[in-house]
Scaffold this active site. Structure first.
Site, PDB file in Angstrom:
ATOM      1  N   GLU A  99      -0.796  -5.884  -0.750  1.00 23.72           N
ATOM      2  CA  GLU A  99       0.256  -6.647  -1.299  1.00 23.72           C
ATOM      3  C   GLU A  99       0.252  -8.012  -0.731  1.00 23.72           C
ATOM      4  OE1 GLU A  99       2.874  -2.757  -2.434  1.00 23.72           O
ATOM      5  OE2 GLU A  99       3.581  -4.067  -1.018  1.00 23.72           O
ATOM      6  N   HIS A 125      10.878  -2.507   6.432  1.00 23.71           N
ATOM      7  CA  HIS A 125       9.819  -3.501   5.813  1.00 23.71           C
ATOM      8  C   HIS A 125       9.427  -4.638   6.820  1.00 23.71           C
ATOM      9  CE1 HIS A 125       9.795  -2.709   1.305  1.00 23.71           C
ATOM     10  NE2 HIS A 125      10.586  -1.903   1.710  1.00 23.71           N
ATOM     11  N   PRO A 126       8.249  -5.041   6.958  1.00 24.13           N
ATOM     12  CA  PRO A 126       7.528  -5.973   7.784  1.00 24.13           C
ATOM     13  C   PRO A 126       8.121  -7.265   7.344  1.00 24.13           C
ATOM     14  CG  PRO A 126       6.032  -5.370   6.239  1.00 24.13           C
ATOM     15  CD  PRO A 126       7.076  -4.490   5.865  1.00 24.13           C
TER      16      PRO A 126
END
Length: 471
Positions: free
Chosen positions: A391, A371-372
């Site tokens: 998002e 995940h970033p």
């Protein structure tokens, strides 16, 4: 592929609005099973006499012999019971669907003529009123074909509805493969019609009933008096009617047999129930073919991909990115026992989460690290996945001031240094202020606590993504 064919999902918590004609609050449907002359009997070439659905206590087949009493009970249905029911329903102006056993119809030309004159639908109830569970598939397929042929010969047109009743595990598939039926009713699993995928085509199913059915006069425990039947039908009708008033209209089916409800002491309860129904507003009294045509026109089956039917490559291509940069989760999920209940967002989410939860800690840690950072370098460089970009933008993280961006960069670095994976939150559930508050609060957690929370957030992100994909 391990696939589970049963469908416990159905319509779920929110049933569709049937849009019954005239805004009706309930669709009420009476079925008259005409089986007299189609039952097991050595005169019909069967090995033994009938033993099913009669008023003879403890009836059993008589191998190789005619059972005179059983034949006489069935004959009562044709000779007297049918005409009593015919007078009741034609007098009340209520249309019926007849489940007609084709050999029984062929042996009852006067009753058939009366059905047709009344405008009743005559659906097919099989070639003979016998058990099919042990019948070889090829034999059952031939029996279905012969039933359709004989029905057209006797009635004057082919049937558009089908119900076997004493069916095998192959029956519904074989009837659907014939591809000439507007509906099949060998099911009892809903209060509304529904579409079922069978052999690559969508078949309309209109569920039947074994509980709002006079067959329980011949079963234990069951009805004893006409009032028993009336009371049950009234309670069922009033419950469904109230649901319709509340905006969740349903369908009610009532199953009848000439030799059972056609007896004078039993039909009195049915007559009182009909009077109760006709005193209500917003009741659509319909034949099953009318319901089938309405449903097909109002709720046609939309073309859609079903995850449980996808091959591995398509499944992974479709869902491999739901868990960030972790297609292995979709690969393993495809190997699970998927079925129709997994053909929506909740079902696919369940399958993917099962794989994620059962993975090793190292594998789950890899998902977290995929995940970033929030508003991090990848976002600045435009290298996020399309899902992550949308998002983060939805939470306003693409419109930060320089001070806000610097603050998030500091929090990201502190969080990573302490826990060894990036801060993860389902940003669509929060605004900017809530995200920062959660960041600060969770930064103080123990790593084990935060690992569990990050995994929950990953699952939530996946759930929201799947809702978008499979709405």
């Amino acid at each position: 592929m391990k696939r589970y064919p049963r469908d416990p999902r159905g319509y779920g918590a929110q049933t569709p609005d049937p849009h019954w004609p005239g805004g009706a609050r309930i669709a009420l449907q009476f079925v008259l099973n005409y089986e007299e002359g189609g039952e097991n009997c050595v005169l019909h070439g069967d090995a033994a006499s009938e033993a099913f659905l009669s008023d003879i206590p403890g009836a059993a087949p008589w191998p190789g012999q005619r059972h005179w009493n059983m034949e006489s009970v069935y004959d009562y249905g044709a000779r007297a019971g049918f005409w009593r029911l015919h007078r009741l329903f034609t007098g009340a102006g209520i249309p019926l669907t007849v489940y007609g056993v084709t050999t029984a119809l062929a042996r009852s030309p006067e009753q058939l003529a009366a059905m047709q004159a009344a405008g009743w639908e005559i659906a097919c109830h099989g070639l003979k009123w016998i058990e099919h569970k042990d019948m070889p598939e090829a034999e059952e397929r031939a029996s279905i074909a012969e039933a359709i042929r004989l029905h057209a010969e006797v009635v004057g047109e082919r049937p558009r509805g089908w119900y076997t009743g004493r069916c095998s595990v192959n029956t519904v598939r074989l009837v659907a493969e014939e591809s000439g039926f507007d509906y099949i009713s060998d099911c009892y699993d809903d209060d509304l019609p529904y579409w079922r995928r069978i052999g690559g085509r969508d078949q309309l199913m209109i569920p039947y009933t074994l509980e709002a059915n006079d067959m329980r006069f011949a079963a234990t425990p069951g009805w004893v008096t006409g009032a028993d039947f009336e009371s049950y039908l009234t309670d069922a009708f009033d419950t469904l009617y109230a649901e319709g008033v509340a905006g969740a209209a349903k369908m009610m089916t009532i199953g009848l047999h000439c030799r059972l409800i056609g007896r004078p002491g039993k039909i009195a309860g049915l007559r009182r129930f009909i009077a109760h129904v006709q005193a209500q507003e917003g009741v659509w009294l319909a034949r099953r073919i009318d319901i089938a045509r309405h449903w097909a026109a109002t709720h046609p089956c939309p073309p859609r991909e079903r995850p449980s039917e996808m091959d591995r490559a398509r499944f992974v291509a479709r869902f491999g990115g739901v868990f960030e940069h972790s297609p292995w989760i979709a690969e393993r999920a495809h190997d699970l026992e998927l079925g129709p209940a997994h053909d929506g967002a909740t079902g696919v989410h369940s399958a993917l989460c099962r794989v994620f939860r059962s993975a090793s800690r190292g594998e789950r840690l890899g998902v977290l690290r995929a995940h970033p950072d929030l508003a991090g370098k990848l976002a600045t460089a435009g290298k996020l996945t399309a899902e992550s970009t949308a998002e983060q933008a939805g939470a306003g993280l693409d419109l930060l001031s320089d001070a806000e961006r610097a603050d998030l960069h500091r929090l990201n670095a502190d969080y990573m240094a302490k826990h060894g994976f990036p801060f993860i939150i389902a940003v669509r559930d929060h605004d900017k202020a809530q995200i920062r508050a959660a960041f600060v609060r969770r930064l103080g957690h123990e790593t084990e606590t935060e690992f569990s929370e990050a995994c929950r957030q990953v699952e939530r992100i996946a759930e929201l993504r799947l809702r978008d994909m499979l709405s």
